[in-house]
Design a protein around this motif. Structure first.
Motif, PDB file in Angstrom:
ATOM      1  N   ILE A 162       0.831  -1.200   0.000  1.00 43.82           N
ATOM      2  CA  ILE A 162       0.000   0.000   0.000  1.00 43.82           C
ATOM      3  C   ILE A 162       0.868   1.254   0.000  1.00 43.82           C
ATOM      4  O   ILE A 162       0.625   2.200  -0.757  1.00 43.82           O
ATOM      5  N   ILE A 163       1.905   1.262   0.837  1.00 40.25           N
ATOM      6  CA  ILE A 163       2.805   2.419   0.892  1.00 40.25           C
ATOM      7  C   ILE A 163       3.466   2.651  -0.465  1.00 40.25           C
ATOM      8  O   ILE A 163       3.513   3.783  -0.970  1.00 40.25           O
ATOM      9  N   ALA A 164       3.968   1.572  -1.067  1.00 38.79           N
ATOM     10  CA  ALA A 164       4.609   1.697  -2.374  1.00 38.79           C
ATOM     11  C   ALA A 164       3.635   2.219  -3.418  1.00 38.79           C
ATOM     12  O   ALA A 164       3.961   3.115  -4.213  1.00 38.79           O
ATOM     13  N   GLY A 165       2.428   1.671  -3.413  1.00 37.85           N
ATOM     14  CA  GLY A 165       1.424   2.111  -4.373  1.00 37.85           C
ATOM     15  C   GLY A 165       1.082   3.578  -4.222  1.00 37.85           C
ATOM     16  O   GLY A 165       0.930   4.308  -5.210  1.00 37.85           O
ATOM     17  N   PHE A 166       1.001   4.038  -2.978  1.00 34.02           N
ATOM     18  CA  PHE A 166       0.633   5.433  -2.749  1.00 34.02           C
ATOM     19  C   PHE A 166       1.784   6.381  -3.050  1.00 34.02           C
ATOM     20  O   PHE A 166       1.559   7.549  -3.385  1.00 34.02           O
ATOM     21  N   GLY A 174      10.153  16.700 -18.980  1.00 33.90           N
ATOM     22  CA  GLY A 174       9.759  15.309 -19.171  1.00 33.90           C
ATOM     23  C   GLY A 174       9.674  14.523 -17.874  1.00 33.90           C
ATOM     24  O   GLY A 174       9.659  13.300 -17.888  1.00 33.90           O
ATOM     25  N   PHE A 175       9.605  15.218 -16.722  1.00 36.70           N
ATOM     26  CA  PHE A 175       9.541  14.527 -15.432  1.00 36.70           C
ATOM     27  C   PHE A 175       8.363  13.568 -15.392  1.00 36.70           C
ATOM     28  O   PHE A 175       7.240  13.924 -15.727  1.00 36.70           O
ATOM     29  N   THR A 176       8.623  12.340 -14.994  1.00 38.44           N
ATOM     30  CA  THR A 176       7.561  11.335 -14.890  1.00 38.44           C
ATOM     31  C   THR A 176       7.588  10.621 -13.554  1.00 38.44           C
ATOM     32  O   THR A 176       6.693   9.838 -13.252  1.00 38.44           O
ATOM     33  N   GLY A 177       8.595  10.874 -12.751  1.00 39.02           N
ATOM     34  CA  GLY A 177       8.720  10.102 -11.528  1.00 39.02           C
ATOM     35  C   GLY A 177       9.148   8.682 -11.835  1.00 39.02           C
ATOM     36  O   GLY A 177       8.966   7.796 -11.010  1.00 39.02           O
ATOM     37  N   SER A 178       9.716   8.460 -13.038  1.00 37.81           N
ATOM     38  CA  SER A 178      10.157   7.157 -13.528  1.00 37.81           C
ATOM     39  C   SER A 178       8.958   6.277 -13.871  1.00 37.81           C
ATOM     40  O   SER A 178       8.247   5.788 -13.002  1.00 37.81           O
ATOM     41  N   ASP A 179       8.712   6.096 -15.170  1.00 43.45           N
ATOM     42  CA  ASP A 179       7.602   5.250 -15.613  1.00 43.45           C
ATOM     43  C   ASP A 179       7.745   3.830 -15.081  1.00 43.45           C
ATOM     44  O   ASP A 179       6.755   3.187 -14.708  1.00 43.45           O
ATOM     45  N   PHE A 180       8.978   3.328 -15.027  1.00 40.26           N
ATOM     46  CA  PHE A 180       9.179   1.953 -14.571  1.00 40.26           C
ATOM     47  C   PHE A 180       8.953   1.834 -13.069  1.00 40.26           C
ATOM     48  O   PHE A 180       8.427   0.826 -12.594  1.00 40.26           O
ATOM     49  N   PHE A 181       9.346   2.858 -12.324  1.00 40.93           N
ATOM     50  CA  PHE A 181       9.072   2.843 -10.891  1.00 40.93           C
ATOM     51  C   PHE A 181       7.574   2.855 -10.646  1.00 40.93           C
ATOM     52  O   PHE A 181       7.055   2.104  -9.811  1.00 40.93           O
ATOM     53  N   GLN A 182       6.853   3.708 -11.377  1.00 43.46           N
ATOM     54  CA  GLN A 182       5.401   3.762 -11.209  1.00 43.46           C
ATOM     55  C   GLN A 182       4.748   2.440 -11.604  1.00 43.46           C
ATOM     56  O   GLN A 182       3.753   2.035 -10.998  1.00 43.46           O
ATOM     57  N   ALA A 183       5.310   1.777 -12.618  1.00 42.04           N
ATOM     58  CA  ALA A 183       4.760   0.478 -13.013  1.00 42.04           C
ATOM     59  C   ALA A 183       4.931  -0.538 -11.896  1.00 42.04           C
ATOM     60  O   ALA A 183       4.014  -1.319 -11.592  1.00 42.04           O
ATOM     61  N   PHE A 184       6.104  -0.546 -11.260  1.00 42.67           N
ATOM     62  CA  PHE A 184       6.354  -1.506 -10.188  1.00 42.67           C
ATOM     63  C   PHE A 184       5.438  -1.251  -8.992  1.00 42.67           C
ATOM     64  O   PHE A 184       4.811  -2.182  -8.468  1.00 42.67           O
ATOM     65  N   VAL A 185       5.354   0.007  -8.549  1.00 43.43           N
ATOM     66  CA  VAL A 185       4.522   0.296  -7.378  1.00 43.43           C
ATOM     67  C   VAL A 185       3.046   0.164  -7.719  1.00 43.43           C
ATOM     68  O   VAL A 185       2.219  -0.169  -6.854  1.00 43.43           O
ATOM     69  N   GLY A 186       2.686   0.390  -8.999  1.00 43.59           N
ATOM     70  CA  GLY A 186       1.306   0.147  -9.415  1.00 43.59           C
ATOM     71  C   GLY A 186       0.951  -1.325  -9.292  1.00 43.59           C
ATOM     72  O   GLY A 186      -0.143  -1.685  -8.847  1.00 43.59           O
ATOM     73  N   GLY A 187       1.884  -2.182  -9.672  1.00 43.29           N
ATOM     74  CA  GLY A 187       1.670  -3.621  -9.492  1.00 43.29           C
ATOM     75  C   GLY A 187       1.535  -3.991  -8.031  1.00 43.29           C
ATOM     76  O   GLY A 187       0.733  -4.867  -7.672  1.00 43.29           O
ATOM     77  N   SER A 188       2.301  -3.334  -7.162  1.00 44.22           N
ATOM     78  CA  SER A 188       2.202  -3.588  -5.726  1.00 44.22           C
ATOM     79  C   SER A 188       0.814  -3.238  -5.204  1.00 44.22           C
ATOM     80  O   SER A 188       0.248  -3.951  -4.371  1.00 44.22           O
ATOM     81  N   LEU A 189       0.265  -2.129  -5.711  1.00 45.98           N
ATOM     82  CA  LEU A 189      -1.078  -1.739  -5.284  1.00 45.98           C
ATOM     83  C   LEU A 189      -2.119  -2.730  -5.798  1.00 45.98           C
ATOM     84  O   LEU A 189      -3.083  -3.058  -5.089  1.00 45.98           O
ATOM     85  N   LEU A 190      -1.926  -3.227  -7.011  1.00 46.64           N
ATOM     86  CA  LEU A 190      -2.841  -4.242  -7.540  1.00 46.64           C
ATOM     87  C   LEU A 190      -2.810  -5.504  -6.685  1.00 46.64           C
ATOM     88  O   LEU A 190      -3.835  -6.182  -6.521  1.00 46.64           O
ATOM     89  N   HIS A 191      -1.650  -5.827  -6.127  1.00 49.95           N
ATOM     90  CA  HIS A 191      -1.546  -6.988  -5.250  1.00 49.95           C
ATOM     91  C   HIS A 191      -2.517  -6.872  -4.086  1.00 49.95           C
ATOM     92  O   HIS A 191      -3.170  -7.844  -3.691  1.00 49.95           O
ATOM     93  N   VAL A 192      -2.629  -5.673  -3.510  1.00 47.84           N
ATOM     94  CA  VAL A 192      -3.540  -5.454  -2.380  1.00 47.84           C
ATOM     95  C   VAL A 192      -4.975  -5.726  -2.807  1.00 47.84           C
ATOM     96  O   VAL A 192      -5.739  -6.393  -2.094  1.00 47.84           O
ATOM     97  N   ILE A 193      -5.337  -5.237  -3.993  1.00 48.97           N
ATOM     98  CA  ILE A 193      -6.713  -5.393  -4.461  1.00 48.97           C
ATOM     99  C   ILE A 193      -7.035  -6.858  -4.730  1.00 48.97           C
ATOM    100  O   ILE A 193      -8.061  -7.386  -4.294  1.00 48.97           O
ATOM    101  N   PHE A 194      -6.149  -7.549  -5.443  1.00 50.81           N
ATOM    102  CA  PHE A 194      -6.400  -8.946  -5.765  1.00 50.81           C
ATOM    103  C   PHE A 194      -6.344  -9.828  -4.512  1.00 50.81           C
ATOM    104  O   PHE A 194      -7.066 -10.823  -4.415  1.00 50.81           O
ATOM    105  N   HIS A 195      -5.499  -9.447  -3.561  1.00 57.81           N
ATOM    106  CA  HIS A 195      -5.385 -10.223  -2.327  1.00 57.81           C
ATOM    107  C   HIS A 195      -6.706 -10.209  -1.572  1.00 57.81           C
ATOM    108  O   HIS A 195      -7.199 -11.251  -1.134  1.00 57.81           O
ATOM    109  N   GLU A 196      -7.289  -9.034  -1.412  1.00 62.80           N
ATOM    110  CA  GLU A 196      -8.538  -8.975  -0.662  1.00 62.80           C
ATOM    111  C   GLU A 196      -9.697  -9.542  -1.472  1.00 62.80           C
ATOM    112  O   GLU A 196     -10.673 -10.052  -0.919  1.00 62.80           O
ATOM    113  N   ARG A 197      -9.593  -9.489  -2.800  1.00 57.62           N
ATOM    114  CA  ARG A 197     -10.660 -10.042  -3.645  1.00 57.62           C
ATOM    115  C   ARG A 197     -10.794 -11.539  -3.428  1.00 57.62           C
ATOM    116  O   ARG A 197     -11.903 -12.086  -3.437  1.00 57.62           O
ATOM    117  N   TYR A 198      -9.665 -12.220  -3.187  1.00 63.43           N
ATOM    118  CA  TYR A 198      -9.690 -13.678  -3.087  1.00 63.43           C
ATOM    119  C   TYR A 198      -9.497 -14.201  -1.673  1.00 63.43           C
ATOM    120  O   TYR A 198      -9.705 -15.380  -1.424  1.00 63.43           O
TER     121      TYR A 198
END
Length: 205
Positions: free
Chosen positions: A95-99, A172-196
């Motif tokens: 959650i922290i990473a995702g936020f 062109g600041f993006t906060g690193s697209d790859f970093f955002q992709a990784f932490v976005g996946g971490s946030l998805l983990h929280v959602i899928f975890h509680e879903r199942y």
């Protein structure tokens, strides 16, 4: 009214919608199912939207971003399966990473609102209303009102900082697209975890 005002008000409206949509047992299940669809869509928008807007549909890079997001999703799952006793800690870190990723994205949005080009306010208002609702939906049932307020306040603060520093942020600041992709996946983990594995939103909890 300046675009930044709409962007700051919309997440608060999303928070105010939460009790109307969620605190009635008969519609809670429907609401949660809608959020299980909306949150992944928001994460994909945050991860891919800025890249596609500025660099187009580069299939190779987009595939890599999706792969990094998948890694961000699978790493917490692997840790939980290996060390069952630290599963709650893993969820909290996800959650922290995702936020953190949401914060970077909010800075980008804030900077874009300070640009000379006109901003389409209806899409960004609807988008940020949904983000405010998502933050409250994730944090409030787990950690209570105070932490949820901090989460929404962090989003608003990051937006304002991006708006104020728009002229000084690197080109062109993006906060690193790859970093955002990784932490976005971490946030998805929280959602899928509680879903199942059971949702803290259930009224029986």
């Amino acid at each position: 009214m300046p675009p930044i005002i709409y962007a700051m008000i919309a997440p608060v409206i999303g928070v105010l919608l939460y009790p109307l949509l969620h605190d009635h047992p008969k519609i809670t299940r429907v609401f949660d199912r809608c959020m299980y669809v909306m949150v992944p869509l928001l994460v994909l928008t945050h991860v891919l939207g800025h890249h596609i807007e500025h660099r187009g549909w580069e299939v190779g890079v987009i595939s890599i971003l999706l792969g990094v997001m998948l890694v961000g999703l699978l790493v917490p799952i692997g840790i939980e399966h290996t060390f069952h006793s630290i599963a709650p800690t893993t969820e909290a870190l996800s959650i922290i990473a995702g936020f953190i990723g949401l914060g970077f994205h909010a800075m980008i949005e804030g900077a874009s609102l300070n640009a000379d080009t006109p901003t389409a306010m209806i899409p960004i208002t609807v988008h940020r209303l949904a983000v405010g609702l998502m933050i409250w939906w994730i944090l409030h049932p787990r950690y209570g009102t105070f932490i949820a307020i901090i989460g929404v306040s962090g989003l608003l603060s990051a937006t304002f900082v991006g708006f104020v520093l728009a002229d000084t942020l690197p080109n062109g600041f993006t906060g690193s697209d790859f970093f955002q992709a990784f932490v976005g996946g971490s946030l998805l983990h929280v959602i899928f975890h509680e879903r199942y594995h059971g949702s803290p939103h259930d009224h029986g909890h």
